[in-house]
Design an enzyme around this catalytic site. Structure first.
Site, PDB file in Angstrom:
ATOM      1  N   GLU A 253      33.716  43.462 111.475  1.00  0.00           N
ATOM      2  CA  GLU A 253      32.924  42.618 110.580  1.00  0.00           C
ATOM      3  C   GLU A 253      33.643  41.291 110.466  1.00  0.00           C
ATOM      4  O   GLU A 253      34.759  41.230 109.939  1.00  0.00           O
ATOM      5  CB  GLU A 253      32.816  43.270 109.212  1.00  0.00           C
ATOM      6  CG  GLU A 253      32.162  44.614 109.348  1.00  0.00           C
ATOM      7  CD  GLU A 253      31.522  45.067 108.074  1.00  0.00           C
ATOM      8  OE1 GLU A 253      30.523  45.761 108.168  1.00  0.00           O
ATOM      9  OE2 GLU A 253      32.018  44.699 107.009  1.00  0.00           O
ATOM     10  N   CYS A 287      32.465  35.993 103.485  1.00  0.00           N
ATOM     11  CA  CYS A 287      31.862  35.923 104.815  1.00  0.00           C
ATOM     12  C   CYS A 287      30.391  35.554 104.719  1.00  0.00           C
ATOM     13  O   CYS A 287      29.845  34.944 105.629  1.00  0.00           O
ATOM     14  CB  CYS A 287      32.049  37.240 105.558  1.00  0.00           C
ATOM     15  SG  CYS A 287      31.418  38.642 104.657  1.00  0.00           S
TER      16      CYS A 287
HETATM   17  P1  NAD Z   1      42.577  37.730 109.438  1.00  0.00           P
HETATM   18  O1  NAD Z   1      41.824  38.080 110.673  1.00  0.00           O
HETATM   19  O2  NAD Z   1      43.616  36.699 109.515  1.00  0.00           O
HETATM   20  O3  NAD Z   1      43.318  39.022 108.838  1.00  0.00           O
HETATM   21  C1  NAD Z   1      42.601  40.183 108.501  1.00  0.00           C
HETATM   22  C2  NAD Z   1      43.539  41.376 108.563  1.00  0.00           C
HETATM   23  O4  NAD Z   1      43.963  41.562 109.908  1.00  0.00           O
HETATM   24  C3  NAD Z   1      44.808  41.256 107.735  1.00  0.00           C
HETATM   25  O5  NAD Z   1      45.085  42.528 107.175  1.00  0.00           O
HETATM   26  C4  NAD Z   1      45.867  40.887 108.781  1.00  0.00           C
HETATM   27  O6  NAD Z   1      47.170  41.283 108.433  1.00  0.00           O
HETATM   28  C5  NAD Z   1      45.384  41.672 109.983  1.00  0.00           C
HETATM   29  N1  NAD Z   1      45.791  41.131 111.279  1.00  0.00           N
HETATM   30  C6  NAD Z   1      46.007  39.823 111.601  1.00  0.00           C
HETATM   31  N2  NAD Z   1      46.280  39.718 112.921  1.00  0.00           N
HETATM   32  C7  NAD Z   1      46.240  40.975 113.442  1.00  0.00           C
HETATM   33  C8  NAD Z   1      46.404  41.528 114.749  1.00  0.00           C
HETATM   34  N3  NAD Z   1      46.688  40.741 115.791  1.00  0.00           N
HETATM   35  N4  NAD Z   1      46.283  42.864 114.913  1.00  0.00           N
HETATM   36  C9  NAD Z   1      45.975  43.665 113.882  1.00  0.00           C
HETATM   37  N5  NAD Z   1      45.795  43.209 112.600  1.00  0.00           N
HETATM   38  C10 NAD Z   1      45.918  41.878 112.385  1.00  0.00           C
HETATM   39  O7  NAD Z   1      41.456  37.376 108.352  1.00  0.00           O
HETATM   40  P2  NAD Z   1      41.658  36.858 106.855  1.00  0.00           P
HETATM   41  O8  NAD Z   1      42.107  35.436 106.889  1.00  0.00           O
HETATM   42  O9  NAD Z   1      42.479  37.848 106.094  1.00  0.00           O
HETATM   43  O10 NAD Z   1      40.163  36.940 106.281  1.00  0.00           O
HETATM   44  C11 NAD Z   1      39.229  35.921 106.398  1.00  0.00           C
HETATM   45  C12 NAD Z   1      38.213  36.247 107.472  1.00  0.00           C
HETATM   46  O11 NAD Z   1      37.586  37.502 107.198  1.00  0.00           O
HETATM   47  C13 NAD Z   1      37.086  35.243 107.527  1.00  0.00           C
HETATM   48  O12 NAD Z   1      36.806  34.893 108.856  1.00  0.00           O
HETATM   49  C14 NAD Z   1      35.900  36.005 106.934  1.00  0.00           C
HETATM   50  O13 NAD Z   1      34.648  35.557 107.356  1.00  0.00           O
HETATM   51  C15 NAD Z   1      36.177  37.387 107.383  1.00  0.00           C
HETATM   52  N6  NAD Z   1      35.459  38.361 106.553  1.00  0.00           N
HETATM   53  C16 NAD Z   1      34.362  39.005 107.075  1.00  0.00           C
HETATM   54  C17 NAD Z   1      33.639  39.909 106.298  1.00  0.00           C
HETATM   55  C18 NAD Z   1      32.435  40.642 106.848  1.00  0.00           C
HETATM   56  O14 NAD Z   1      32.056  41.665 106.269  1.00  0.00           O
HETATM   57  N7  NAD Z   1      31.794  40.181 107.907  1.00  0.00           N
HETATM   58  C19 NAD Z   1      34.035  40.156 104.991  1.00  0.00           C
HETATM   59  C20 NAD Z   1      35.144  39.477 104.491  1.00  0.00           C
HETATM   60  C21 NAD Z   1      35.854  38.582 105.286  1.00  0.00           C
END
Ligand code: NAD
Length: 487
Positions: A253, A287
């Site tokens: 997501e 999001c």
């Molecule tokens: P992010 O991708 O930076 O991090 C999300 C999670 O992934 C964190 O727990 C982080 O530690 C982990 N992570 C980071 N790099 C990783 C890797 N290489 N391997 C495994 N895990 C890793 O996102 P964010 O900044 O925390 O959140 C914001 C983003 O989330 C925005 O793009 C937003 O649109 C999206 N979002 C989407 C939804 C949806 O339902 N579509 C809901 C909420 C947020």
């Protein structure tokens, strides 16, 4: 301020088989309204700890899958009731670590539990079908079984909603789950897992803490059967690649660039109120946040003036102050990114019609506060019209015809939510048929209901929806059963 300072001090590590273990490298979280205040003291999970959590989750899952479905449902419901009783504690942890207003955090708890209760109710629904056979004396069935061990990784913007969106269906459908919450807001998920102890069997809900390396160790562990991730597109892509090594099922997501199309309305005030709410809930760090207002050219001047007036009137401040409508951005990097996006918009020719600057409310001068910002004169090719901003920023883009508006709706990489305001049935149906988004809203901003599919198209998501009946497709796998009876 003193009430805020007296709270917090969350201390957690890795939850292995119902026991908190705190041995890894230390890291901390800070209150985004006053970043000098340390809120959480955590220990990162080591590779060995991730492996131990996975082993416990695998053992617990085998026993859990044998518990009758309705009995599992009762246990999940008891867990949800416990969380409901701790609403205030959970809401305050969300505000303290992530920054959103306390009323919104309470709303997040209520909504998360509504959704989780809906998912728990799915335990009572059919999980298969009877099918006709080519042969006599043969009964053919298709049935769904628990997937196994679910690895879940969540972002920081909804510290309860997103983890619960994964925990509730995983458990309901007979799986165990190991969750890595965001390193910026782990307190809430840790409180949830702590409250589950004594209600859920040990090992069924494991917690690992840390950054990308811990997430990678989790996703690539051989005991993982399925991976559910919510976060950015870039991380989603790298997790998809990692999961391909073990051929685990994947649900992603990701981001959005959600438009609201204002075509015609008999109540412009109500429509603009909806647009501003859709843009500013959670300070736009959502999001499904509305970030583009596509307006029929004849209405553009009124819409720009009405939006600017509303955005200037929004009270920005500490989330624990009852007057606050939007809190700080969750972290310094987010504030810098949002400011850089606004500057980029101006450099590419947009006009700032409201906000556009950092704010320093009295007593919280070092917090990550940003004024709600309206950009006018935006054109479809500008970066602010194409990329996710994830902050309190709205861009206005005029159009002539509904087909031109639909091209603008669809001409971005994302397809999460799209809204239309119109009372013209031809326009409404054209939009429903041709707007490429997982969630479509007519005369409604992007607010969802807890029993509806939550799903994105294009770069907004991969795999089954996370809420709604279709989520069974991710949390269970299908078996075909051929049953011969008699001769
Ligand atoms: P992010 O991708 O930076 O991090 C999300 C999670 O992934 C964190 O727990 C982080 O530690 C982990 N992570 C980071 N790099 C990783 C890797 N290489 N391997 C495994 N895990 C890793 O996102 P964010 O900044 O925390 O959140 C914001 C983003 O989330 C925005 O793009 C937003 O649109 C999206 N979002 C989407 C939804 C949806 O339902 N579509 C809901 C909420 C947020």
């Amino acid at each position: 301020m003193s009430a805020v300072a007296a709270e917090g001090s969350y201390t957690y590590g890795t939850l292995i088989n119902g026991v908190w273990v705190s041995e890894g490298r230390a890291f901390a979280t800070y209150n985004p309204a006053c970043p000098d205040q340390q809120v959480g003291h955590y220990r990162e999970s080591s590779i060995a700890e991730v492996a131990a959590v996975m082993k416990a989750a695998s053992t617990a899952q085998r026993a859990w899958a044998r518990v009758p479905g309705l009995e599992r449902q009762g246990i999940v419901q008891a867990f949800l009731a416990k969380l409901r009783g701790e609403t205030e504690r959970i809401a305050r942890a969300i505000t303290l670590e992530m920054g959103k207003p306390l009323a919104e955090a309470r709303g997040e708890v209520g909504y998360s539990l509504r959704e989780a209760e809906f998912m728990a109710s799915e335990a009572a629904r059919p999980l298969g079908h009877l099918l006709p056979s080519l042969r006599s004396n043969m009964r053919n069935m298709s049935m769904r079984k628990p997937r196994g061990v679910i690895a879940a990784i969540t972002p920081w913007n909804y510290p309860l909603l997103t983890p619960m969106r994964k925990i509730a269906p995983a458990l309901t459908f007979g799986n165990s789950i190991v969750l890595k919450p965001s390193e910026f807001t782990p307190a809430t998920a840790c409180i949830v897992a702590d409250l589950a102890r004594g209600i859920l069997p040990d090992g069924l809900l494991g917690i690992v803490l840390g950054q990308a390396a811990v997430g990678q160790a989790l996703v690539s562990h051989p005991l993982v059967d399925a991976v559910t991730f919510t976060g950015s597109v870039a991380t989603g892509r790298s997790i998809y690649k990692l999961a391909a090594q073990s051929l685990a099922e994947v649900s992603l997501e990701l981001g959005g660039k959600n438009p609201i199309v204002i075509h015609d309305t008999d109540d412009l005030d109500a429509c603009l109120n909806e647009a501003v709410t859709g843009a500013l809930v959670n300070a736009g760090q959502r999001c499904t946040a509305i970030s583009r207002v596509l307006v029929r050219r004849g209405l553009a001047a009124d819409v720009e003036a009405g939006l600017a007036e509303r955005m200037r009137a929004v009270v920005v401040g500490n989330g624990f102050d009852e007057r606050t409508r939007i809190g700080p951005l969750a972290m310094k990097a987010q504030l810098e990114k949002v400011n850089a996006m606004v500057e980029n918009g101006v450099a590419q020719g947009a006009r700032i019609c409201a906000g556009g600057e950092r704010l320093a409310p009295a007593g919280f001068a070092s917090g990550y506060f940003m004024a709600p910002t309206l950009l006018c004169g935006v054109t479809p090719g500008m970066t602010v019209a194409r990329e996710e901003i994830f902050g309190p920023v709205l861009s206005v883009l005029p159009y002539e015809t509904i087909d031109e508006a639909l091209d603008m709706v669809n001409d971005v990489q994302f397809g999460l939510s799209a809204s239309l305001f119109s009372n013209d049935q031809r326009v409404v149906h054209r939009f429903i048929d041709h707007a490429n988004a997982g969630m479509l809203h007519i005369n409604n901003q992007t607010a969802t209901d807890p029993n509806m599919p939550f799903i994105g198209m294009k770069d907004s998501g991969v795999g089954a929806c996370s809420v709604g009946q279709g989520s069974a497709n991710f949390y269970t796998s299908e078996s075909a059963v051929y049953l011969r009876y008699g001769s």
